[in-house]
Design a protein around this motif. Structure first.
Motif, mmCIF file in Angstrom:
data_model
loop_
_atom_site.group_PDB
_atom_site.id
_atom_site.type_symbol
_atom_site.label_atom_id
_atom_site.label_comp_id
_atom_site.label_asym_id
_atom_site.label_seq_id
_atom_site.Cartn_x
_atom_site.Cartn_y
_atom_site.Cartn_z
ATOM 1 N N HIS A 100 0.827 -1.199 0.000
ATOM 2 C CA HIS A 100 0.000 0.000 0.000
ATOM 3 C C HIS A 100 0.868 1.258 0.000
ATOM 4 O O HIS A 100 0.534 2.253 -0.657
ATOM 5 C CB HIS A 100 -0.914 0.009 1.228
ATOM 6 C CG HIS A 100 -2.042 -0.968 1.130
ATOM 7 N ND1 HIS A 100 -2.952 -1.170 2.156
ATOM 8 C CD2 HIS A 100 -2.425 -1.802 0.134
ATOM 9 C CE1 HIS A 100 -3.833 -2.080 1.796
ATOM 10 N NE2 HIS A 100 -3.530 -2.485 0.570
ATOM 11 N N THR A 101 1.970 1.218 0.736
ATOM 12 C CA THR A 101 2.881 2.362 0.771
ATOM 13 C C THR A 101 3.395 2.687 -0.622
ATOM 14 O O THR A 101 3.324 3.840 -1.080
ATOM 15 C CB THR A 101 4.067 2.077 1.714
ATOM 16 O OG1 THR A 101 3.584 1.987 3.060
ATOM 17 C CG2 THR A 101 5.111 3.172 1.632
ATOM 18 N N LEU A 102 3.911 1.684 -1.327
ATOM 19 C CA LEU A 102 4.438 1.915 -2.683
ATOM 20 C C LEU A 102 3.335 2.367 -3.630
ATOM 21 O O LEU A 102 3.536 3.278 -4.443
ATOM 22 C CB LEU A 102 5.090 0.637 -3.212
ATOM 23 C CG LEU A 102 6.451 0.279 -2.622
ATOM 24 C CD1 LEU A 102 6.871 -1.115 -3.076
ATOM 25 C CD2 LEU A 102 7.508 1.298 -3.021
ATOM 26 N N GLY A 103 2.174 1.742 -3.524
ATOM 27 C CA GLY A 103 1.061 2.115 -4.386
ATOM 28 C C GLY A 103 0.624 3.552 -4.168
ATOM 29 O O GLY A 103 0.392 4.304 -5.129
ATOM 30 N N ASN A 104 0.547 3.989 -2.908
ATOM 31 C CA ASN A 104 0.099 5.344 -2.612
ATOM 32 C C ASN A 104 1.115 6.395 -3.047
ATOM 33 O O ASN A 104 0.742 7.469 -3.526
ATOM 34 C CB ASN A 104 -0.206 5.480 -1.122
ATOM 35 C CG ASN A 104 -1.481 4.764 -0.721
ATOM 36 O OD1 ASN A 104 -2.340 4.488 -1.559
ATOM 37 N ND2 ASN A 104 -1.609 4.452 0.547
ATOM 38 N N ILE A 105 2.402 6.092 -2.899
ATOM 39 C CA ILE A 105 3.423 7.029 -3.372
ATOM 40 C C ILE A 105 3.335 7.178 -4.893
ATOM 41 O O ILE A 105 3.427 8.280 -5.436
ATOM 42 C CB ILE A 105 4.828 6.568 -2.936
ATOM 43 C CG1 ILE A 105 4.961 6.651 -1.405
ATOM 44 C CG2 ILE A 105 5.909 7.415 -3.601
ATOM 45 C CD1 ILE A 105 6.191 5.967 -0.852
ATOM 46 N N GLY A 106 3.124 6.057 -5.581
ATOM 47 C CA GLY A 106 2.949 6.115 -7.027
ATOM 48 C C GLY A 106 1.702 6.889 -7.417
ATOM 49 O O GLY A 106 1.695 7.627 -8.404
ATOM 50 N N LEU A 107 0.632 6.756 -6.617
ATOM 51 C CA LEU A 107 -0.598 7.484 -6.908
ATOM 52 C C LEU A 107 -0.411 8.990 -6.779
ATOM 53 O O LEU A 107 -1.034 9.766 -7.510
ATOM 54 C CB LEU A 107 -1.719 7.022 -5.970
ATOM 55 C CG LEU A 107 -2.389 5.707 -6.341
ATOM 56 C CD1 LEU A 107 -3.319 5.256 -5.220
ATOM 57 C CD2 LEU A 107 -3.157 5.823 -7.653
ATOM 58 N N LEU A 108 0.459 9.424 -5.861
ATOM 59 C CA LEU A 108 0.721 10.853 -5.719
ATOM 60 C C LEU A 108 1.194 11.456 -7.038
ATOM 61 O O LEU A 108 0.769 12.553 -7.420
ATOM 62 C CB LEU A 108 1.762 11.081 -4.617
ATOM 63 C CG LEU A 108 2.117 12.534 -4.309
ATOM 64 C CD1 LEU A 108 0.910 13.292 -3.765
ATOM 65 C CD2 LEU A 108 3.275 12.594 -3.328
ATOM 66 N N MET A 109 2.039 10.726 -7.752
ATOM 67 C CA MET A 109 2.491 11.194 -9.062
ATOM 68 C C MET A 109 1.344 11.158 -10.071
ATOM 69 O O MET A 109 1.204 12.078 -10.902
ATOM 70 C CB MET A 109 3.671 10.349 -9.547
ATOM 71 C CG MET A 109 4.178 10.743 -10.937
ATOM 72 S SD MET A 109 4.692 12.479 -11.071
ATOM 73 C CE MET A 109 6.259 12.439 -10.183
ATOM 74 N N ARG A 110 0.524 10.138 -10.015
ATOM 75 C CA ARG A 110 -0.634 10.072 -10.922
ATOM 76 C C ARG A 110 -1.542 11.283 -10.726
ATOM 77 O O ARG A 110 -2.013 11.888 -11.696
ATOM 78 C CB ARG A 110 -1.411 8.782 -10.673
ATOM 79 C CG ARG A 110 -2.679 8.664 -11.517
ATOM 80 C CD ARG A 110 -3.575 7.545 -11.027
ATOM 81 N NE ARG A 110 -4.826 7.490 -11.775
ATOM 82 C CZ ARG A 110 -5.907 6.827 -11.385
ATOM 83 N NH1 ARG A 110 -5.893 6.149 -10.251
ATOM 84 N NH2 ARG A 110 -7.005 6.829 -12.116
ATOM 85 N N TYR A 111 -1.809 11.637 -9.460
ATOM 86 C CA TYR A 111 -2.691 12.767 -9.185
ATOM 87 C C TYR A 111 -2.100 14.072 -9.732
ATOM 88 O O TYR A 111 -2.832 14.929 -10.225
ATOM 89 C CB TYR A 111 -2.929 12.911 -7.684
ATOM 90 C CG TYR A 111 -3.500 11.692 -7.008
ATOM 91 C CD1 TYR A 111 -4.265 10.757 -7.705
ATOM 92 C CD2 TYR A 111 -3.284 11.468 -5.649
ATOM 93 C CE1 TYR A 111 -4.791 9.642 -7.072
ATOM 94 C CE2 TYR A 111 -3.805 10.358 -5.010
ATOM 95 C CZ TYR A 111 -4.545 9.446 -5.719
ATOM 96 O OH TYR A 111 -5.048 8.342 -5.091
ATOM 97 N N TYR A 112 -0.799 14.218 -9.613
ATOM 98 C CA TYR A 112 -0.123 15.418 -10.109
ATOM 99 C C TYR A 112 -0.117 15.467 -11.630
ATOM 100 O O TYR A 112 -0.433 16.485 -12.245
ATOM 101 C CB TYR A 112 1.309 15.421 -9.566
ATOM 102 C CG TYR A 112 2.174 16.573 -10.024
ATOM 103 C CD1 TYR A 112 1.925 17.877 -9.609
ATOM 104 C CD2 TYR A 112 3.272 16.342 -10.857
ATOM 105 C CE1 TYR A 112 2.728 18.924 -10.015
ATOM 106 C CE2 TYR A 112 4.083 17.382 -11.261
ATOM 107 C CZ TYR A 112 3.812 18.671 -10.839
ATOM 108 O OH TYR A 112 4.619 19.704 -11.250
#
Length: 205
Positions: A100-112
């Motif tokens: 979940h940690t890796l997925g959420n960090i990756g999602l931060l870039m997706r949102y940006y």
């Protein structure tokens, strides 16, 4: 840093104990909880998710979204964007489970990159900031910095102990260090910057 956000989204990971993310939460204009995270922030004005871990007393604030293509963090982000809140602080997105940690960090870039979110993800040790192109970051001499490449073919830096380059692997950009009160990147695409809150302690033997 604590007052620049439209909203704080609190995910159901490890709730922070460091003073900086807690100050971000204290100064929040709006607070949105992801599903079960409402137990950590009962003052949140909205709970967004599939509702499977929301206690009954908060159902009057629940915005239930049952589709499973996106996780609760993304559903909460979309809720905030619908409100016109695009400067978002993310808390509770790491810890407990590494996937979940890796997925959420990756999602931060997706949102940006895909959704126009100006977001920063805070942990108990530091914070992640997605970036594009040339950018200068405020810092402090001795603070630890890591850089993660998301498509750059050119990625150079000033003000860091080791000059950056267009890393092929995430580990290659870790464990750098600020030499002063700011550092800059010159890039042709997206990248993520992690900074620690404090400076590196040097032992004198």
């Amino acid at each position: 840093m604590t007052e620049q956000f439209d909203v704080v989204i609190v995910a159901n990971g490890e709730f922070p104990t460091h003073r900086i993310p807690l100050e971000v939460l204290e100064h929040a204009r709006h607070i949105v909880a992801c599903d079960g995270a409402i137990s950590h922030v009962p003052q949140a004005e909205a709970v967004v998710g599939d509702g499977d871990s929301v206690p009954a007393e908060y159902h009057n604030r629940l915005f239930q979204i049952d589709e499973q293509e996106d996780n609760d963090l993304t559903k909460a982000t979309r809720y905030c964007l619908d409100k016109g809140w695009n400067r978002i602080a993310y808390l509770g997105c790491t810890g407990l489970r590494e996937d979940h940690t890796l997925g959420n960090i990756g999602l931060l870039m997706r949102y940006y990159r895909k959704m126009g979110v100006e977001g920063i993800m805070f942990t108990d040790y530091g914070f992640f900031t997605p970036a594009y192109g040339n950018r200068t970051f405020q810092s402090e001499k001795g603070k630890q910095v890591s850089i993660f490449n998301f498509g750059c073919r050119q990625l150079t830096s000033e003000g860091l102990r080791w000059n950056s380059y267009a890393y092929d692997e995430w580990w290659q950009g870790t464990l750098n260090e600020a030499l002063g009160d700011s550092f800059s990147f010159f890039a042709d695409n997206y990248y993520m910057v992690y900074q620690t809150y404090g400076v590196k302690e040097i032992s004198h033997l």
